[in-house]
Design an enzyme around this catalytic site. Structure first.
Site, PDB file in Angstrom:
ATOM      1  N   ASP A 194     -29.168  33.824  56.033  1.00 53.02           N
ATOM      2  CA  ASP A 194     -30.182  34.878  56.072  1.00 53.02           C
ATOM      3  C   ASP A 194     -31.153  34.832  54.888  1.00 53.02           C
ATOM      4  O   ASP A 194     -31.847  35.804  54.612  1.00 53.02           O
ATOM      5  CB  ASP A 194     -29.518  36.257  56.166  1.00 53.02           C
ATOM      6  CG  ASP A 194     -28.603  36.513  54.978  1.00 53.02           C
ATOM      7  OD1 ASP A 194     -28.384  35.573  54.190  1.00 53.02           O
ATOM      8  OD2 ASP A 194     -28.122  37.646  54.842  1.00 53.02           O
ATOM      9  N   HIS A 202     -42.032   7.867  53.619  1.00 54.05           N
ATOM     10  CA  HIS A 202     -41.852   9.296  53.357  1.00 54.05           C
ATOM     11  C   HIS A 202     -40.558   9.566  52.579  1.00 54.05           C
ATOM     12  O   HIS A 202     -39.784  10.456  52.908  1.00 54.05           O
ATOM     13  CB  HIS A 202     -41.888  10.104  54.670  1.00 54.05           C
ATOM     14  CG  HIS A 202     -43.268  10.211  55.233  1.00 54.05           C
ATOM     15  ND1 HIS A 202     -43.537  10.655  56.507  1.00 54.05           N
ATOM     16  CD2 HIS A 202     -44.481   9.915  54.694  1.00 54.05           C
ATOM     17  CE1 HIS A 202     -44.848  10.630  56.713  1.00 54.05           C
ATOM     18  NE2 HIS A 202     -45.435  10.183  55.628  1.00 54.05           N
ATOM     19  N   ASP A 235     -46.656  10.347  45.338  1.00 50.24           N
ATOM     20  CA  ASP A 235     -47.530  10.939  46.356  1.00 50.24           C
ATOM     21  C   ASP A 235     -47.294  12.437  46.306  1.00 50.24           C
ATOM     22  O   ASP A 235     -46.228  12.923  46.699  1.00 50.24           O
ATOM     23  CB  ASP A 235     -47.165  10.357  47.737  1.00 50.24           C
ATOM     24  CG  ASP A 235     -48.122  10.792  48.840  1.00 50.24           C
ATOM     25  OD1 ASP A 235     -48.895  11.750  48.633  1.00 50.24           O
ATOM     26  OD2 ASP A 235     -48.077  10.167  49.923  1.00 50.24           O
ATOM     27  N   ASP A 269     -54.039  15.734  48.657  1.00 50.32           N
ATOM     28  CA  ASP A 269     -53.045  14.726  49.047  1.00 50.32           C
ATOM     29  C   ASP A 269     -53.401  13.442  48.311  1.00 50.32           C
ATOM     30  O   ASP A 269     -54.361  12.772  48.671  1.00 50.32           O
ATOM     31  CB  ASP A 269     -53.110  14.541  50.578  1.00 50.32           C
ATOM     32  CG  ASP A 269     -52.067  13.560  51.089  1.00 50.32           C
ATOM     33  OD1 ASP A 269     -51.239  13.092  50.286  1.00 50.32           O
ATOM     34  OD2 ASP A 269     -52.102  13.268  52.298  1.00 50.32           O
ATOM     35  N   HIS A 320     -49.375   1.766  58.335  1.00 49.17           N
ATOM     36  CA  HIS A 320     -49.978   3.077  58.643  1.00 49.17           C
ATOM     37  C   HIS A 320     -51.501   3.001  58.662  1.00 49.17           C
ATOM     38  O   HIS A 320     -52.096   1.991  58.348  1.00 49.17           O
ATOM     39  CB  HIS A 320     -49.479   4.144  57.659  1.00 49.17           C
ATOM     40  CG  HIS A 320     -49.733   3.838  56.200  1.00 49.17           C
ATOM     41  ND1 HIS A 320     -50.967   4.002  55.607  1.00 49.17           N
ATOM     42  CD2 HIS A 320     -48.903   3.385  55.221  1.00 49.17           C
ATOM     43  CE1 HIS A 320     -50.863   3.682  54.319  1.00 49.17           C
ATOM     44  NE2 HIS A 320     -49.642   3.294  54.065  1.00 49.17           N
ATOM     45  N   HIS A 333     -56.496  10.290  57.156  1.00 45.96           N
ATOM     46  CA  HIS A 333     -56.256  11.438  58.036  1.00 45.96           C
ATOM     47  C   HIS A 333     -57.131  12.580  57.557  1.00 45.96           C
ATOM     48  O   HIS A 333     -57.616  12.575  56.425  1.00 45.96           O
ATOM     49  CB  HIS A 333     -54.772  11.826  58.083  1.00 45.96           C
ATOM     50  CG  HIS A 333     -54.155  12.145  56.754  1.00 45.96           C
ATOM     51  ND1 HIS A 333     -54.338  13.345  56.112  1.00 45.96           N
ATOM     52  CD2 HIS A 333     -53.360  11.418  55.922  1.00 45.96           C
ATOM     53  CE1 HIS A 333     -53.667  13.332  54.961  1.00 45.96           C
ATOM     54  NE2 HIS A 333     -53.073  12.176  54.815  1.00 45.96           N
ATOM     55  N   HIS A 380     -51.906  17.080  57.028  1.00 42.40           N
ATOM     56  CA  HIS A 380     -52.433  16.259  58.114  1.00 42.40           C
ATOM     57  C   HIS A 380     -53.184  17.232  59.025  1.00 42.40           C
ATOM     58  O   HIS A 380     -52.623  17.800  59.950  1.00 42.40           O
ATOM     59  CB  HIS A 380     -51.310  15.544  58.871  1.00 42.40           C
ATOM     60  CG  HIS A 380     -50.625  14.504  58.034  1.00 42.40           C
ATOM     61  ND1 HIS A 380     -49.470  13.865  58.421  1.00 42.40           N
ATOM     62  CD2 HIS A 380     -50.940  13.971  56.829  1.00 42.40           C
ATOM     63  CE1 HIS A 380     -49.105  12.992  57.481  1.00 42.40           C
ATOM     64  NE2 HIS A 380     -49.977  13.052  56.512  1.00 42.40           N
ATOM     65  N   GLU A 396     -56.173   5.935  52.025  1.00 42.74           N
ATOM     66  CA  GLU A 396     -54.883   5.604  51.419  1.00 42.74           C
ATOM     67  C   GLU A 396     -54.302   4.277  51.884  1.00 42.74           C
ATOM     68  O   GLU A 396     -53.237   4.233  52.505  1.00 42.74           O
ATOM     69  CB  GLU A 396     -53.880   6.735  51.671  1.00 42.74           C
ATOM     70  CG  GLU A 396     -53.800   7.241  53.104  1.00 42.74           C
ATOM     71  CD  GLU A 396     -52.777   8.377  53.235  1.00 42.74           C
ATOM     72  OE1 GLU A 396     -51.630   8.184  52.792  1.00 42.74           O
ATOM     73  OE2 GLU A 396     -53.123   9.430  53.785  1.00 42.74           O
ATOM     74  N   TYR A 425     -46.554  -2.858  51.538  1.00 40.73           N
ATOM     75  CA  TYR A 425     -45.120  -2.639  51.310  1.00 40.73           C
ATOM     76  C   TYR A 425     -44.354  -3.899  51.647  1.00 40.73           C
ATOM     77  O   TYR A 425     -44.465  -4.424  52.759  1.00 40.73           O
ATOM     78  CB  TYR A 425     -44.639  -1.462  52.182  1.00 40.73           C
ATOM     79  CG  TYR A 425     -45.566  -0.266  52.092  1.00 40.73           C
ATOM     80  CD1 TYR A 425     -45.394   0.693  51.091  1.00 40.73           C
ATOM     81  CD2 TYR A 425     -46.643  -0.128  52.969  1.00 40.73           C
ATOM     82  CE1 TYR A 425     -46.271   1.768  50.982  1.00 40.73           C
ATOM     83  CE2 TYR A 425     -47.525   0.943  52.863  1.00 40.73           C
ATOM     84  CZ  TYR A 425     -47.336   1.893  51.872  1.00 40.73           C
ATOM     85  OH  TYR A 425     -48.204   2.946  51.755  1.00 40.73           O
ATOM     86  N   ARG A 467     -49.280   2.217  47.155  1.00 41.61           N
ATOM     87  CA  ARG A 467     -50.269   2.979  47.924  1.00 41.61           C
ATOM     88  C   ARG A 467     -51.166   3.683  46.912  1.00 41.61           C
ATOM     89  O   ARG A 467     -50.678   4.135  45.860  1.00 41.61           O
ATOM     90  CB  ARG A 467     -49.581   4.003  48.853  1.00 41.61           C
ATOM     91  CG  ARG A 467     -50.553   4.856  49.646  1.00 41.61           C
ATOM     92  CD  ARG A 467     -49.894   5.615  50.811  1.00 41.61           C
ATOM     93  NE  ARG A 467     -48.922   6.608  50.419  1.00 41.61           N
ATOM     94  CZ  ARG A 467     -47.608   6.472  50.536  1.00 41.61           C
ATOM     95  NH1 ARG A 467     -47.099   5.356  51.039  1.00 41.61           N
ATOM     96  NH2 ARG A 467     -46.793   7.429  50.160  1.00 41.61           N
ATOM     97  N   GLU A 527     -54.139   6.656  47.037  1.00 44.32           N
ATOM     98  CA  GLU A 527     -54.711   7.628  47.979  1.00 44.32           C
ATOM     99  C   GLU A 527     -55.673   8.580  47.290  1.00 44.32           C
ATOM    100  O   GLU A 527     -55.319   9.251  46.321  1.00 44.32           O
ATOM    101  CB  GLU A 527     -53.572   8.444  48.632  1.00 44.32           C
ATOM    102  CG  GLU A 527     -54.062   9.550  49.541  1.00 44.32           C
ATOM    103  CD  GLU A 527     -52.926  10.257  50.277  1.00 44.32           C
ATOM    104  OE1 GLU A 527     -51.798  10.324  49.740  1.00 44.32           O
ATOM    105  OE2 GLU A 527     -53.182  10.750  51.401  1.00 44.32           O
TER     106      GLU A 527
HETATM  107 MN    MN Z   1     -50.096  11.390  50.556  1.00 42.14          MN
HETATM  108 MN    MN Z   2     -52.075  11.323  53.096  1.00 41.33          MN
END
Ligand code: MN
Ligand code: MN
Length: 440
Positions: A43, A245, A262, A273, A352, A356, A363, A386, A390, A408, A410
């Site tokens: 709860d 991720h 990130d 982002d 990827h 975005h 996103h 971005e 990899y 990466r 971005e």
């Molecule tokens: Mn990001």
């Molecule tokens: Mn992003």
């Protein structure tokens, strides 16, 4: 501005957005419910995550609210929870219908307990109902009942809606181009994010836990007065940088490894982002540098390509082209770059997309393509750029020299009439400057 002030959208701004929505709705009616309260450990209430569509058109952030927007009448009718002293003891004061009128200036406002009774009348003159099926917790049964009732009454009072359409059909398009108020909030979120990244970078060193970097960044975001991180902060060192991720952040940073960070702050429900990849000891190794320069070149080229009239697919193609040319140059891929791309051979290393939409959602909604045509960029749109590469360990296609490298970079970019504004430009990404951030 503290967090609650940032959530107050000027009423003129909201009225403008609703005017555009009414026009797009035509003879339809849209129902937007507040987000459902989320719990953890039975709860324990999580911090409330207001529904972005409701907030965008009405500024409402209170759980249990429902907005009914009629295109043909150009009206905004708001339902809010009744006051309830017993519940308010635990979860804080509720607005109640009276204060909600002052605060959000709906055309009419009623307690939520009247929704079921009022809904059939509100729906009977509209030809379409804009509602996301399966959403809104306790609201949907009222909608089903109201639809059934309007159909039963048939031609005597209007036919009632003939179709149920996702609200995104109207709202995604509106949300794709940001108004001046939104840009102010996004820029503020970006500023907080850049400061947080600098704090995090300053703590990176071999022997430090990824979690310590995460904690420092999240603390910086929160202390700056925003809503905290807009998404789970990623601090991936070594091979963890190859997990797109990765959010565990529970490894120790090793010597001569890369640290992919990130992270983005939320402010006034808007997000930044941003990703940077740092050398743990303040100096890239030769193979790390080769890949880093390649990714950063792709990033720069993709950003320079952004302008009104250009398609989002072309931005991705620009980055992909440079990455693949570079991978061929490094003998990671062999063959003609154009052929490699058409066969999708690069996707093993660059799985990827480059961009975005960014806004109230990290996103943000909005089509990337429709009827086979890529979305054309327009002034006011905000996109990420971005690119990344990899080199997952233990895979036959991964060359030994680069094994375990994940990079990466971005940035957040606003499309302007003249071309573009890189909102995140003051956070360095050039390799020597990134090295200096670590030594700072
Ligand atoms: Mn990001
Ligand atoms: Mn992003």
């Amino acid at each position: 501005m503290n967090r609650s002030d940032a959530l107050k959208t000027p009423s003129g701004v909201l009225a403008n957005r609703r005017e555009l929505a009414y026009r797009a709705l035509a003879d339809g009616t849209m129902l937007l419910p507040a987000a459902v309260i989320q719990y953890q450990s039975r709860d324990g209430e999580r911090r409330y995550h207001p529904d972005r569509e409701l907030f965008y058109l009405t500024g409402v952030t209170e759980p249990g609210s429902v907005a009914v927007l009629s295109g043909s009448e150009s009206t905004f009718i708001l339902f809010v929870r009744d006051k309830d002293p017993a519940a308010e003891l635990w979860s804080g004061p509720r607005l109640g219908p009276e204060l909600a009128v002052d605060r959000f200036q709906p055309d009419e406002c009623y307690p939520l307990s009247e929704l079921g009774d009022r809904l059939p009348l509100l729906l009977q003159r509209s030809d379409r109902l804009y509602w996301r099926l399966g959403r809104g917790g306790e609201v949907e049964p009222h909608i089903m009942a109201a639809l059934a009732q309007t159909h039963l009454k048939g031609s005597r009072t209007g036919s009632g809606p003939r179709g149920v359409v996702d609200p995104g059909e109207v709202l995604d398009k509106l949300r794709m181009t940001k108004d001046a108020h939104e840009l102010t909030l996004i820029k503020h979120a970006v500023e907080m994010t850049i400061e947080g990244h600098k704090v995090g970078a300053g703590k990176i060193a071999p022997g430090v836990g990824e979690w310590e970097i995460e904690a420092a960044i999240n603390a910086a975001f929160r202390c700056a007065g925003g809503g905290g991180p807009g998404y789970g902060t990623i601090v991936g060192s070594g091979v963890n940088a190859c997990v797109l991720h990765y959010v565990d952040n529970d490894d120790m940073i090793a010597k001569d490894s890369l640290v992919l960070v990130d992270a983005g702050a939320e402010y006034g429900l808007y997000n930044a982002d941003v990703t940077r990849t740092y050398p743990s000891g303040g100096r890239f190794t030769q193979p790390q540098r080769e890949i880093y320069e390649l990714v950063d070149t792709a990033r720069r080229a993709a950003i320079d390509f952004i302008a009104p009239g250009v398609s989002i697919a072309e931005v991705h193609d620009t980055a992909t082209q440079i990455l693949v040319d570079g991978l061929v140059g490094l003998r990671v891929l062999e063959g003609d770059p154009a052929e490699l791309i058409s066969e999708g051979k690069h996707k093993f290393f660059y799985p990827h997309q480059t961009s975005h939409w960014l806004g109230l959602d990290v996103h943000d909604p909005g089509d990337y393509a429709r009827d086979g045509k890529s979305q054309i960029l327009e002034p006011g749109m905000v996109v990420t750029v971005e690119p990344g590469l990899y080199f997952r360990p233990g895979q036959p296609k991964t060359p030994d020299a680069f094994e375990g490298i994940g990079i990466r970079i971005e940035d957040d970019v606003l499309v302007t009439a003249e071309g573009r504004e890189v909102l995140t430009a003051s956070l360095p990404s050039e390799s020597s400057e990134v090295e200096r951030l670590i030594k700072a």
